[in-house]
Design a protein around this motif. Structure first.
Motif, PDB file in Angstrom:
ATOM      1  N   UNK A   1      -6.720   6.529  -0.921  1.00 32.92           N
ATOM      2  CA  UNK A   1      -6.624   5.331  -0.083  1.00 32.92           C
ATOM      3  C   UNK A   1      -6.395   4.098  -0.953  1.00 32.92           C
ATOM      4  N   UNK A   2      -6.977   4.094  -2.137  1.00 35.83           N
ATOM      5  CA  UNK A   2      -6.816   2.948  -3.033  1.00 35.83           C
ATOM      6  C   UNK A   2      -5.378   2.849  -3.546  1.00 35.83           C
ATOM      7  N   UNK A   3      -4.748   3.990  -3.821  1.00 30.01           N
ATOM      8  CA  UNK A   3      -3.346   3.967  -4.249  1.00 30.01           C
ATOM      9  C   UNK A   3      -2.430   3.457  -3.142  1.00 30.01           C
ATOM     10  N   UNK A   4      -2.735   3.847  -1.909  1.00 28.70           N
ATOM     11  CA  UNK A   4      -1.924   3.372  -0.786  1.00 28.70           C
ATOM     12  C   UNK A   4      -2.144   1.879  -0.564  1.00 28.70           C
ATOM     13  N   UNK A   5      -3.382   1.438  -0.712  1.00 26.34           N
ATOM     14  CA  UNK A   5      -3.654   0.003  -0.583  1.00 26.34           C
ATOM     15  C   UNK A   5      -2.891  -0.784  -1.648  1.00 26.34           C
ATOM     16  N   UNK A   6      -2.736  -0.194  -2.829  1.00 24.29           N
ATOM     17  CA  UNK A   6      -1.963  -0.855  -3.887  1.00 24.29           C
ATOM     18  C   UNK A   6      -0.498  -0.974  -3.480  1.00 24.29           C
ATOM     19  N   UNK A   7       0.034   0.037  -2.779  1.00 24.29           N
ATOM     20  CA  UNK A   7       1.406  -0.055  -2.275  1.00 24.29           C
ATOM     21  C   UNK A   7       1.525  -1.159  -1.227  1.00 24.29           C
ATOM     22  N   UNK A   8       0.514  -1.272  -0.377  1.00 24.46           N
ATOM     23  CA  UNK A   8       0.516  -2.369   0.600  1.00 24.46           C
ATOM     24  C   UNK A   8       0.616  -3.710  -0.120  1.00 24.46           C
ATOM     25  N   UNK A   9      -0.147  -3.874  -1.186  1.00 20.94           N
ATOM     26  CA  UNK A   9      -0.135  -5.132  -1.930  1.00 20.94           C
ATOM     27  C   UNK A   9       1.233  -5.397  -2.561  1.00 20.94           C
ATOM     28  N   UNK A  10       1.893  -4.326  -3.042  1.00 18.96           N
ATOM     29  CA  UNK A  10       3.215  -4.479  -3.636  1.00 18.96           C
ATOM     30  C   UNK A  10       4.198  -5.031  -2.612  1.00 18.96           C
ATOM     31  N   UNK A  11       4.236  -4.399  -1.436  1.00 22.67           N
ATOM     32  CA  UNK A  11       5.187  -4.821  -0.408  1.00 22.67           C
ATOM     33  C   UNK A  11       4.859  -6.228   0.072  1.00 22.67           C
ATOM     34  N   UNK A  12       3.578  -6.509   0.269  1.00 24.93           N
ATOM     35  CA  UNK A  12       3.184  -7.842   0.733  1.00 24.93           C
ATOM     36  C   UNK A  12       3.583  -8.919  -0.263  1.00 24.93           C
ATOM     37  N   UNK A  13       3.562  -8.590  -1.555  1.00 22.75           N
ATOM     38  CA  UNK A  13       3.966  -9.575  -2.562  1.00 22.75           C
ATOM     39  C   UNK A  13       5.482  -9.736  -2.607  1.00 22.75           C
ATOM     40  N   UNK A  14       6.219  -8.673  -2.210  1.00 23.68           N
ATOM     41  CA  UNK A  14       7.678  -8.752  -2.177  1.00 23.68           C
ATOM     42  C   UNK A  14       8.154  -9.738  -1.115  1.00 23.68           C
TER      43      UNK A  14
END
Length: 476
Positions: A388-401
């Motif tokens: 879940x933490x790795x997926x949350x990190x992907x969420x953060x990547x897209x949100x920063x894009x």
């Protein structure tokens, strides 16, 4: 009286009290004045003044009408043979109410035995004139990119903004293309429908035929009329070669179809693309004519494997000519639909690469052409299970894009449940597991992407919204 009081305190003095005759009343049903059953946890109850009838299994009397309450409201109650009738005044919108009939307020007529305490909670409907306000005002684009967008499309977008960051909407994808089979399966096994139903115009080249006809919008209309949200993608299949009328594909390596030629007069690619876009616009306008907004997710996963490893390529034809031609195609579709009068779309662009340094932002069509950005996440065969933490990190990547756009999980499979993802910080606008082609719709089916245990764990999260929890004023 002293002797009675004393005898009631000691089993050694006087005879035992006789057992009361008969049985205590038991509630058989609770209904509103409209005749609709009032179940504990009911939602969208009308705010108009009305009545509640409690039906018992035997004749009853009302021992204490003043003890019956509806939150702080004063109610009027009276006994009517086997029923207790309760009248209440006008209620507030979007408010939880608790009907309480304490033990002893209702007695059996035979023997005077008290009915057990009764508590029923329900929530009233939303204010139909209320405007949805962004959860985080000012941080996200608040107007759809489509000029003159259908009011229901803007209203749906406003609602998504109003819950973004505080709740996530559940979604289920159609089994192949034009049904709610997986959503029905989730309901069958959990008692809850997902909030969003996803459809796919995969077989556009075959419609209309006796086996697939996208002009028959009854399945989509039924979902919308039940209060649900409609989403659609398009696996855009094109001829494998010029002149082919029977052999179609969306896989880049299987077709000679070039994106760049769509913009050149006289090419077969332009002829095919324009004909398909014209047909698609017609189908979308059938929904628009019914005031149905569509969360529209075309041309997804354009980068393919291009940024994942050396030699990576696009797996769909629409990304095969690189990011510049892809963005030109996206804008071409946008302009084509605008010219055709399509106004019911919320445009969603999909990214699928997974690290900060190789995010496929080069394919992003631009803020003026995209309303929401989505991510597709799967556990690939042979790889370690994503946390879940790795997926949350992907969420953060897209949100920063794309800091001014909401972010959603448009496809997923074999990932941690949404309760775990949400707790880890993946605040998706909605989520949608992909379908399993072999689903037999049994509770114990070993779903490739999201089994019923996954769904139960996800729906247990207070952050997850199901169809019955959507506001009654979602659409005009």
């Amino acid at each position: 009286m002293l002797l009675v009081a004393a005898s009631s305190c000691s089993q050694e003095q006087g005879p035992e009290s006789p057992e009361p005759e008969g049985t205590a009343p038991v509630v058989e049903s609770i209904t509103l004045g409209s005749g609709e059953a009032l179940e504990n946890g009911a939602a969208h109850v009308s705010t108009a003044s009305g009545s509640i009838t409690v039906l018992y299994d035997q004749a009853v009397s009302l021992a204490d009408a003043s003890a019956i309450t509806l939150n702080e409201l004063q109610v009027s109650a009276q006994g009517m043979n086997v029923r207790i009738g309760i009248e209440y005044p006008e209620l507030e919108y979007s408010t939880e109410y608790t009907l309480t009939i304490p033990e002893g307020a209702v007695l059996s007529k035979e023997g005077g035995l008290p009915a057990a305490a009764l508590t029923v909670k329900f929530t009233t409907e939303s204010d139909p004139n209320a405007k949805f306000e962004p959860a985080i005002p000012g941080n996200y684009t608040e107007t759809l990119v489509t000029a003159g967008a259908l009011s229901n499309a803007q209203r749906l977008y406003d609602y998504l903004l109003s819950v973004y960051g505080t709740h996530t909407l559940s979604g289920a994808m159609a089994h192949v293309d034009w049904n709610t089979d997986e959503a029905d399966w989730v309901y069958k096994c959990t008692g809850k429908y997902p909030a969003v139903a996803g459809f796919d115009y995969l077989h556009l080249n075959s419609s209309p035929t006796d086996w697939i006809d996208y002009s028959d919008i009854s399945v989509v209309e039924a979902w919308y009329n039940a209060g649900g949200i409609v989403s659609a993608c398009w696996h855009w299949n094109v001829p494998r070669s010029e002149g082919s009328t029977e052999d179609f594909t969306s896989t880049a390596s299987e077709t000679a179809f070039k994106v760049s030629n769509i913009f050149v007069e006289g090419t077969w690619e332009k002829e095919v693309a324009d004909a398909d876009l014209k047909e698609m616009a017609g189908y979308l306008k059938l929904l628009q004519d019914k005031n149905i907004p569509v969360i529209w997710r075309p041309l997804h996963e354009a980068a393919g494997n291009r940024y994942l490893y050396d030699g990576g390529t696009a797996w769909f034809w629409w990304g095969n000519d690189g990011p510049d031609q892809y963005k030109r195609l996206w804008q071409y579709m946008y302009d084509f639909f605008a010219a055709e009068g399509v106004r019911n779309l919320i445009w969603v662009w999909t990214t699928q690469t997974t690290a900060v340094n190789d995010a496929d932002i080069a394919y992003y069509p631009g803020d003026n052409y995209v309303d929401i950005v989505s991510r597709d996440i799967y556990r690939t065969e042979g790889s370690a299970e994503l946390t879940a933490q790795q997926i949350a990190a992907q969420f953060d990547v897209v949100a920063s894009m794309v800091p001014h756009k909401m972010v959603t999980l448009s496809e997923c499979g074999s990932v941690p449940d949404m309760s775990a993802q949400w707790s880890a910080g993946a605040k998706w606008s909605w989520f949608m597991p992909w379908y399993d082609y072999d689903n037999d719709y049994s509770e114990g089916f070993a779903h490739e992407h999201a089994g019923i245990d996954w769904w139960r764990a996800s729906l247990a999260s207070e952050a997850v919204i199901t169809r019955d929890e959507l506001p009654t004023n979602l659409y005009e």
